[in-house]
Design a protein around this motif. Structure first.
Motif, PDB file in Angstrom:
ATOM      1  N   GLN A 222       1.019  -1.305  -0.073  1.00 46.23           N
ATOM      2  CA  GLN A 222      -0.201  -0.069  -0.061  1.00 46.23           C
ATOM      3  C   GLN A 222       0.704   1.013   0.048  1.00 46.23           C
ATOM      4  OE1 GLN A 222      -2.353  -0.911   3.581  1.00 46.23           O
ATOM      5  NE2 GLN A 222      -4.094  -1.342   2.079  1.00 46.23           N
ATOM      6  N   LEU A 223       2.142   1.062   0.695  1.00 40.08           N
ATOM      7  CA  LEU A 223       2.824   2.267   0.867  1.00 40.08           C
ATOM      8  C   LEU A 223       3.626   2.597  -0.750  1.00 40.08           C
ATOM      9  CD1 LEU A 223       4.409   4.657   2.581  1.00 40.08           C
ATOM     10  CD2 LEU A 223       6.099   2.730   3.055  1.00 40.08           C
ATOM     11  N   GLN A 224       4.010   1.652  -1.227  1.00 37.92           N
ATOM     12  CA  GLN A 224       4.651   1.638  -2.373  1.00 37.92           C
ATOM     13  C   GLN A 224       3.763   2.169  -3.409  1.00 37.92           C
ATOM     14  OE1 GLN A 224       7.003  -1.498  -3.830  1.00 37.92           O
ATOM     15  NE2 GLN A 224       7.986  -1.689  -1.880  1.00 37.92           N
ATOM     16  N   TYR A 225       2.507   1.624  -3.356  1.00 36.45           N
ATOM     17  CA  TYR A 225       1.240   2.108  -4.446  1.00 36.45           C
ATOM     18  C   TYR A 225       0.955   3.478  -4.189  1.00 36.45           C
ATOM     19  CZ  TYR A 225      -3.180   2.198  -6.650  1.00 36.45           C
ATOM     20  OH  TYR A 225      -4.394   2.609  -7.489  1.00 36.45           O
ATOM     21  N   VAL A 226       0.917   3.926  -3.039  1.00 39.02           N
ATOM     22  CA  VAL A 226       0.415   5.282  -2.765  1.00 39.02           C
ATOM     23  C   VAL A 226       1.761   6.471  -3.331  1.00 39.02           C
ATOM     24  CG1 VAL A 226      -0.115   7.215  -1.009  1.00 39.02           C
ATOM     25  CG2 VAL A 226      -1.118   5.118  -0.789  1.00 39.02           C
ATOM     26  N   LEU A 227       2.678   6.119  -2.871  1.00 42.61           N
ATOM     27  CA  LEU A 227       3.989   6.736  -3.259  1.00 42.61           C
ATOM     28  C   LEU A 227       4.081   6.921  -4.785  1.00 42.61           C
ATOM     29  CD1 LEU A 227       6.466   5.875  -0.389  1.00 42.61           C
ATOM     30  CD2 LEU A 227       5.005   7.740  -0.706  1.00 42.61           C
ATOM     31  N   LYS A 228       3.847   5.728  -5.437  1.00 42.14           N
ATOM     32  CA  LYS A 228       4.165   5.687  -6.843  1.00 42.14           C
ATOM     33  C   LYS A 228       3.041   6.344  -7.549  1.00 42.14           C
ATOM     34  CE  LYS A 228       3.965   2.152 -10.585  1.00 42.14           C
ATOM     35  NZ  LYS A 228       3.777   1.023 -11.042  1.00 42.14           N
TER      36      LYS A 228
ATOM     37  N   THR B 146       1.278   9.214  -6.702  1.00 43.08           N
ATOM     38  CA  THR B 146       1.400  10.774  -6.193  1.00 43.08           C
ATOM     39  C   THR B 146       2.480  11.219  -6.345  1.00 43.08           C
ATOM     40  OG1 THR B 146       1.905   9.968  -3.787  1.00 43.08           O
ATOM     41  CG2 THR B 146      -0.514  10.280  -4.506  1.00 43.08           C
ATOM     42  N   ASN B 147       2.470  12.696  -6.809  1.00 36.28           N
ATOM     43  CA  ASN B 147       3.571  13.520  -7.132  1.00 36.28           C
ATOM     44  C   ASN B 147       3.828  14.177  -5.848  1.00 36.28           C
ATOM     45  OD1 ASN B 147       5.624  15.075  -8.101  1.00 36.28           O
ATOM     46  ND2 ASN B 147       4.056  16.425  -9.487  1.00 36.28           N
ATOM     47  N   GLY B 148       5.102  13.512  -5.430  1.00 38.07           N
ATOM     48  CA  GLY B 148       5.891  13.958  -3.937  1.00 38.07           C
ATOM     49  C   GLY B 148       6.413  15.266  -4.122  1.00 38.07           C
ATOM     50  N   ASN B 149       6.460  15.890  -5.281  1.00 33.89           N
ATOM     51  CA  ASN B 149       7.296  17.083  -5.435  1.00 33.89           C
ATOM     52  C   ASN B 149       6.429  18.456  -5.482  1.00 33.89           C
ATOM     53  OD1 ASN B 149       9.666  15.557  -6.293  1.00 33.89           O
ATOM     54  ND2 ASN B 149       8.984  15.211  -8.276  1.00 33.89           N
ATOM     55  N   THR B 150       5.112  17.969  -5.551  1.00 31.90           N
ATOM     56  CA  THR B 150       4.078  19.218  -5.469  1.00 31.90           C
ATOM     57  C   THR B 150       3.328  19.225  -3.975  1.00 31.90           C
ATOM     58  OG1 THR B 150       2.126  18.039  -6.334  1.00 31.90           O
ATOM     59  CG2 THR B 150       3.686  19.191  -7.799  1.00 31.90           C
TER      60      THR B 150
ATOM     61  N   GLY C 232       0.525  17.058  -4.174  1.00 33.62           N
ATOM     62  CA  GLY C 232       0.827  15.501  -3.983  1.00 33.62           C
ATOM     63  C   GLY C 232       1.308  14.989  -2.818  1.00 33.62           C
ATOM     64  N   LYS C 233       1.817  15.811  -1.916  1.00 33.55           N
ATOM     65  CA  LYS C 233       2.140  15.441  -0.666  1.00 33.55           C
ATOM     66  C   LYS C 233       0.917  15.648   0.178  1.00 33.55           C
ATOM     67  CE  LYS C 233       6.667  18.382  -0.689  1.00 33.55           C
ATOM     68  NZ  LYS C 233       7.802  17.242  -0.637  1.00 33.55           N
ATOM     69  N   LEU C 234      -0.099  16.322  -0.015  1.00 37.54           N
ATOM     70  CA  LEU C 234      -1.190  16.196   0.855  1.00 37.54           C
ATOM     71  C   LEU C 234      -1.847  15.098   0.361  1.00 37.54           C
ATOM     72  CD1 LEU C 234      -2.105  20.143   0.863  1.00 37.54           C
ATOM     73  CD2 LEU C 234      -1.113  18.763   2.723  1.00 37.54           C
ATOM     74  N   SER C 235      -1.997  14.820  -0.722  1.00 36.87           N
ATOM     75  CA  SER C 235      -2.843  13.621  -1.298  1.00 36.87           C
ATOM     76  C   SER C 235      -2.164  12.345  -0.674  1.00 36.87           C
ATOM     77  CB  SER C 235      -2.798  13.532  -2.700  1.00 36.87           C
ATOM     78  OG  SER C 235      -3.161  12.381  -3.150  1.00 36.87           O
ATOM     79  N   ALA C 236      -0.935  12.293  -0.662  1.00 36.43           N
ATOM     80  CA  ALA C 236      -0.184  10.959  -0.239  1.00 36.43           C
ATOM     81  C   ALA C 236      -0.377  10.772   1.421  1.00 36.43           C
ATOM     82  CB  ALA C 236       1.250  11.050  -0.661  1.00 36.43           C
TER      83      ALA C 236
ATOM     84  N   ILE D  18       6.830   5.712   9.494  1.00 34.11           N
ATOM     85  CA  ILE D  18       6.864   7.075   9.394  1.00 34.11           C
ATOM     86  C   ILE D  18       8.190   7.824   8.933  1.00 34.11           C
ATOM     87  CG2 ILE D  18       7.041   9.018  11.072  1.00 34.11           C
ATOM     88  CD1 ILE D  18       5.046   7.442  12.754  1.00 34.11           C
ATOM     89  N   ILE D  19       9.530   7.171   9.433  1.00 32.97           N
ATOM     90  CA  ILE D  19      10.653   7.692   8.897  1.00 32.97           C
ATOM     91  C   ILE D  19      10.642   7.587   7.498  1.00 32.97           C
ATOM     92  CG2 ILE D  19      13.094   7.328   9.100  1.00 32.97           C
ATOM     93  CD1 ILE D  19      12.479   6.182  11.819  1.00 32.97           C
ATOM     94  N   ARG D  20      10.435   6.563   6.910  1.00 32.30           N
ATOM     95  CA  ARG D  20      10.434   6.359   5.492  1.00 32.30           C
ATOM     96  C   ARG D  20       9.649   7.308   4.691  1.00 32.30           C
ATOM     97  NH1 ARG D  20       9.273   0.535   3.484  1.00 32.30           N
ATOM     98  NH2 ARG D  20       9.224   1.615   1.394  1.00 32.30           N
ATOM     99  N   ILE D  21       8.446   7.461   5.056  1.00 34.85           N
ATOM    100  CA  ILE D  21       7.413   8.539   4.545  1.00 34.85           C
ATOM    101  C   ILE D  21       8.069   9.991   4.752  1.00 34.85           C
ATOM    102  CG2 ILE D  21       5.371   9.470   4.612  1.00 34.85           C
ATOM    103  CD1 ILE D  21       4.197   6.555   5.626  1.00 34.85           C
ATOM    104  N   SER D  22       8.769  10.267   5.738  1.00 40.41           N
ATOM    105  CA  SER D  22       9.005  11.467   6.029  1.00 40.41           C
ATOM    106  C   SER D  22      10.245  11.521   4.919  1.00 40.41           C
ATOM    107  CB  SER D  22       9.717  11.458   7.397  1.00 40.41           C
ATOM    108  OG  SER D  22      10.542  12.925   7.496  1.00 40.41           O
ATOM    109  N   ASN D  23      11.091  10.740   4.735  1.00 40.69           N
ATOM    110  CA  ASN D  23      12.255  10.727   3.995  1.00 40.69           C
ATOM    111  C   ASN D  23      11.747  10.938   2.565  1.00 40.69           C
ATOM    112  OD1 ASN D  23      14.231  10.836   5.758  1.00 40.69           O
ATOM    113  ND2 ASN D  23      14.297   8.476   5.857  1.00 40.69           N
TER     114      ASN D  23
END
Length: 598
Positions: free
Chosen positions: A372-378, A380-384, A387-391, A412-417
């Motif tokens: 689920q984590l990999q799916y969400v991060l893949k 969503t656009n974590g550069n905007t 995208g961060k809010l959506s993720a 939590i640490i992984r998501i933060s990074n």
């Protein structure tokens, strides 16, 4: 002897012959603590046991999702059958003969139609299979299966077939056998136009019989061979014996392997499942290309708590995986995801790389949260910022469901990074959401039922009600005393009102209140709450004094409620100039005196 008495005697015989601990232990791993047994609830996803069995009382109860009842209620939930079907199931296991009774006209007609449709589908399965394997008409089907590397052993195992490229071959063949065309139309094998012209539903397609878990053919799937204008896949229409929500292709073939290997592989389509079986991966089943359902999940859980999803690796397949994961995990399954590389489906992969490579994928299957984590991060656009809010919005509920603090901290640490968001912000957001969230919904058993994790009411009035119900259930004469202090309809907990009203009615009718009788007469919610009352453990050094304290507490509630009603009515009457307000004031004074005397 009347039909009713025969039924009652039969049910009582099955109940008295049933060991609730033995029955539940065959589904749930239980450990003894004191006079009861504990395990993780099979009806919702949990890691800390809240599911309790009290053999002496003959009840089970889950303090998490509030499922509860007797041995038959457990079987009806875990096997996704009706209460009476659960009784019959247990009778069969105990070799107790099931009494027959005279069915009404509607029941007889439905039973006849079901039997007729099963026979027609069995005949149709032989028709298609023989056409494929024994006639010249089946040559296109044989060529197709050869290109898919499906050998004769698999064709025989799954009774695969071929519908010839003719308009009415099956129809004319079955009419000659004396099968009515109306029944053929009802089966979905034949379509009859308003003009009376009939034609076969399946034409120029390889045919895959779809059986229930007992091996009875209930429908068919057909894959087109040459006509690009036709739908690629065509299934039987829904009938009284064919409902895709309740069926898993290949479960009749796979259930032994699922039990032995202790996990099931769920794929999207029947060709994926057939291919895996042809390579010796025999614990594979298919969800018939539809969304994975609670009912399908329950069928798998009868054989193993572990489900590995292996859907196509394209976007549609991954989206379907996410939906399936939510259903399976909330139904209590231990879930993993087998990822197919290079955009392949299981059929393509196993044919190209073989069974050994597929088992390597199984060994690398991702746990639920990781996928689920990999799916969400893949996705969503974590550069905007958007995208961060959506993720974060998608990941918060997932993090909240992780009970292990160390595991949650790592995520939590992984998501933060990955997202570049401060850990403290994520932790604060998670804490805020956990505080806001009053309950978590999860699917149960059975079928369309839904179990919810609801904070248990621990207030003094609820505990007092539970204690008095338990005491009234087991001790003669207590019920009348309780209801003389506070009427059943005035209990603050409406489920307690329903339970006590039922008990009172049975007393008036000189009927015993039993788990069997209560299951028939109480609502689902009230029956579960009765189970809670009967398994509730309240330690007290002075039983008589504690009973009096519970009665006083409920009596005070009852009197205060009445006091407020009459006070408000007195105020209203006085404002309207109605002299009856004096009578209401007198009643409030009497009620106040009674409260003071308590």
């Amino acid at each position: 002897m009347s039909t009713t008495s025969v039924h009652d005697d039969f049910v009582e015989r099955v109940r008295s012959s049933s060991d609730i601990l033995a029955v539940i232990s065959s589904y749930v791993h239980l450990k003894k603590k004191g006079n009861r047994y504990w395990g993780c609830c099979p009806f919702h996803n949990e890691k800390t046991p809240s599911f309790s069995v009290v053999p002496q009382q003959g009840f089970f109860y889950c303090f998490g999702c509030h499922a509860g009842g007797n041995v038959f209620k457990f079987l009806s939930l875990i096997e996704n059958v009706s209460y009476y079907e659960a009784i019959k199931l247990q009778a069969q296991r105990l070799n107790i003969p099931i009494p027959t009774y005279r069915k009404n006209a509607h029941e007889l007609a439905e039973e006849q139609e079901r039997n007729d449709l099963l026979k027609i589908h069995e005949l149709a399965g032989s028709f298609f299979h023989n056409c494929l394997t024994k006639t010249a008409l089946g040559a296109p089907g044989r060529e197709y299966f050869a290109t898919r590397q499906i050998n004769s052993n698999i064709i025989e195992q799954f009774k695969l077939g071929y519908a010839p490229n003719l308009w009415d071959k099956l129809y004319t063949s079955f009419i000659k056998r004396g099968i009515p065309k109306e029944l053929l139309a009802k089966s979905g094998l034949v379509t009859i136009k308003d003009s009376g012209k009939a034609y076969d539903r399946f034409r120029n397609r390889v045919i895959i019989p779809i059986a229930d878990e007992h091996g009875h053919i209930t429908g068919f799937g057909g894959r087109v061979i040459t006509n690009a204008d036709s739908p690629k896949y065509l299934n039987s229409p829904e009938t009284i014996i064919f409902n895709k929500r309740y069926l898993l292709f290949g479960l009749d073939q796979a259930q032994k392997a699922i039990k032995k290997q202790n996990f099931a592989i769920v794929v999207e389509g029947y060709m994926d499942a057939i291919s895996l079986h042809s390579y010796g991966i025999t614990n594979a089943v298919a969800s018939l290309g539809t969304a994975f359902t609670v009912q399908q999940c329950r069928k798998i859980l009868r054989f193993s708590p572990n489900i590995y999803f292996c859907y196509d690796s394209d976007n549609a397949g991954q989206n379907a995986t996410m939906r399936a994961l939510a259903i399976a995990s909330s139904s209590g399954a231990n879930v993993r995801v087998i990822s197919i590389p290079d955009g392949k489906d299981p059929d393509e992969f196993v044919k190209k790389h073989g069974a050994k490579a597929f088992y390597t994928l199984i060994d690398k299957a991702l746990p639920l949260m990781e996928f689920q984590l990999q799916y969400v991060l893949k996705n969503t656009n974590g550069n905007t910022l958007e995208g961060k809010l959506s993720a974060i919005n998608q990941l918060m509920p997932l993090l909240a469901n992780i009970s292990n603090a160390v595991e949650r901290n790592e995520y939590i640490i992984r998501i933060s990074n990955v997202l570049g968001i401060d850990e403290g912000v994520i932790r604060s957001d998670l804490q805020r959401q956990s505080s806001f969230k009053n309950y978590t919904e999860v699917n149960s058993l059975p079928g369309s039922n839904t179990r919810k994790i609801i904070p248990d009411k621990k207030d003094a009035l609820t505990l007092a009600g539970r204690y008095l119900i338990k005491k009234s259930w087991y001790e003669q004469g207590v019920l009348d005393y309780v209801l003389s202090v506070i009427p059943a309809t005035e209990f603050p907990n409406k489920l307690h009102s329903e339970i006590l009203s039922y008990m009172s009615k049975n007393n008036q009718d000189n009927l015993a209140f039993t788990d069997i009788d209560a299951a028939e007469k109480l609502s689902e919610e009230a029956y579960s709450e009765l189970s809670h009352c009967l398994v509730e453990e309240i330690s007290t050094t002075d039983d008589v004094q504690f009973t009096e304290d519970c009665l006083k507490r409920l009596r005070r509630y009852y009197l205060n409620n009445n006091y407020e009603k009459h006070r408000l009515l007195a105020d209203q009457l006085q404002r309207n100039g109605d002299s009856r307000f004096l009578d209401e004031l007198k009643i409030t004074q009497q009620l106040r005196t009674q409260m003071d005397n308590l």
